[in-house]
Design an enzyme around this catalytic site. Structure first.
Site, PDB file in Angstrom:
ATOM      1  N   GLY A 154      -4.529 -13.187 -22.348  1.00  0.00           N
ATOM      2  CA  GLY A 154      -4.011 -14.122 -23.332  1.00  0.00           C
ATOM      3  C   GLY A 154      -3.164 -15.205 -22.703  1.00  0.00           C
ATOM      4  O   GLY A 154      -3.275 -16.388 -23.036  1.00  0.00           O
ATOM      5  N   TYR A 155      -2.294 -14.813 -21.781  1.00  0.00           N
ATOM      6  CA  TYR A 155      -1.400 -15.757 -21.127  1.00  0.00           C
ATOM      7  C   TYR A 155      -2.182 -16.774 -20.305  1.00  0.00           C
ATOM      8  O   TYR A 155      -1.914 -17.981 -20.358  1.00  0.00           O
ATOM      9  CB  TYR A 155      -0.417 -14.982 -20.248  1.00  0.00           C
ATOM     10  CG  TYR A 155       0.685 -15.815 -19.654  1.00  0.00           C
ATOM     11  CD1 TYR A 155       1.792 -16.165 -20.416  1.00  0.00           C
ATOM     12  CD2 TYR A 155       0.634 -16.223 -18.328  1.00  0.00           C
ATOM     13  CE1 TYR A 155       2.827 -16.917 -19.867  1.00  0.00           C
ATOM     14  CE2 TYR A 155       1.661 -16.965 -17.769  1.00  0.00           C
ATOM     15  CZ  TYR A 155       2.756 -17.309 -18.538  1.00  0.00           C
ATOM     16  OH  TYR A 155       3.764 -18.058 -17.984  1.00  0.00           O
ATOM     17  N   SER A 156      -3.152 -16.304 -19.538  1.00  0.00           N
ATOM     18  CA  SER A 156      -3.913 -17.223 -18.703  1.00  0.00           C
ATOM     19  C   SER A 156      -4.771 -18.166 -19.549  1.00  0.00           C
ATOM     20  O   SER A 156      -4.924 -19.345 -19.222  1.00  0.00           O
ATOM     21  CB  SER A 156      -4.794 -16.464 -17.703  1.00  0.00           C
ATOM     22  OG  SER A 156      -5.767 -15.685 -18.370  1.00  0.00           O
ATOM     23  N   LYS A 159      -2.259 -20.750 -20.896  1.00  0.00           N
ATOM     24  CA  LYS A 159      -1.781 -21.681 -19.889  1.00  0.00           C
ATOM     25  C   LYS A 159      -2.900 -22.573 -19.353  1.00  0.00           C
ATOM     26  O   LYS A 159      -2.649 -23.708 -18.926  1.00  0.00           O
ATOM     27  CB  LYS A 159      -1.109 -20.913 -18.747  1.00  0.00           C
ATOM     28  CG  LYS A 159       0.205 -20.262 -19.148  1.00  0.00           C
ATOM     29  CD  LYS A 159       1.192 -21.266 -19.730  1.00  0.00           C
ATOM     30  CE  LYS A 159       2.576 -20.677 -19.898  1.00  0.00           C
ATOM     31  NZ  LYS A 159       3.539 -21.649 -20.486  1.00  0.00           N
TER      32      LYS A 159
END
Length: 252
Positions: A154-156, A159
């Protein structure tokens, strides 16, 4: 004397500006002459960390993930400070799980803050910047915008999406005098970094082995990069993401 790196007379809004890298950007922008509006969910952090700035820092309670509250939040801020010259979309959240354990709701929560929330806040503040033909919007990207790291799907994704937002928005608003950029922090000496590496020497060695400068950065490295990108010294810089990483992205 007109100093190009000065932020004197500017008002910056920094989400999550009372802790971590957000706090470093708050401190550096105030040192460069700006007044900073910190938006966060918990005023305790602001009271503990920002009292040193006196009336140069103001707090507004807000959660960018709750996008229906943003119009009222922005109206209140503008009624108090008059205008916002600089917006730093720094607030974030995280979820570290293997993909089999990461539920769609986990994935969505991360995107809601990093992408949808920053989109909604930027959208609400842009009209007053465009009307003045002046403004700077800064997003915080990540090493995961560029390289693969496990367990942070999710974070990647969020970002990486930041890069697309920077490219598209810069193309939309450049003619109106608004610049849009991002910073991709590398490994920075924060409590989170130390908690992750102090008891894991192999991980620390792997990180340092990738960094050309063979050391992690300081929070102020991100703060001063933010000052540069939001100052007149970068008046011809828009649509870019600046890695501040000691050479990690190109390290061997």
């Amino acid at each position: 004397m007109n100093l190009p790196f000065s932020l004197a007379g500017k008002t910056a809004l920094i989400t999550g500006g009372a802790t971590g890298l957000g706090l470093a950007m708050t401190a550096c922008m105030i040192e460069a002459g700006a007044r900073v509006v910190v938006v966060g969910r918990d005023k305790t952090h602001f009271d503990e960390n920002c009292a040193q700035f006196g009336d140069k820092a103001l707090f507004f309670a807000g959660d960018v993930a709750q996008t229906d509250t943003i119009p009222a939040l922005v109206d209140g801020i503008l009624a108090t400070v008059g205008q916002v010259d600089i917006l730093v979309n720094n607030a974030g959240n995280h979820c570290k799980k293997p993909i089999e354990e990461m539920e769609p709701a986990d994935f969505s929560r991360v995107l809601q803050t990093h992408l949808v929330g920053s989109f909604a806040l930027t959208r609400a503040l842009l009209p007053q910047m465009r009307a003045r033909k002046s403004g700077s919007v800064l997003f915080i990207a990540s090493m995961t915008s560029y390289i693969g790291q496990p367990y942070v799907m999710g974070y990647s994704a969020a970002k990486s999406g930041v890069l697309g937002m920077v490219h598209t928005l810069s193309a939309e608003v450049a003619a109106d005098g608004v610049r849009v950029n991002a910073i991709a922090p590398g490994w920075i000496d924060t409590p989170m970094y130390r908690a992750a590496t102090d008891n894991d020497p192999p991980r620390r060695a792997k990180i340092l082995g990738r960094i050309q400068m063979n050391r992690v950065g300081e929070p102020s490295d991100i703060g001063w990069a933010a000052v540069y990108l939001c100052s007149d010294a970068a008046q011809y810089v828009t649509g870019v993401c600046l890695p501040v990483d000691g050479g990690a992205l190109v390290g061997f």
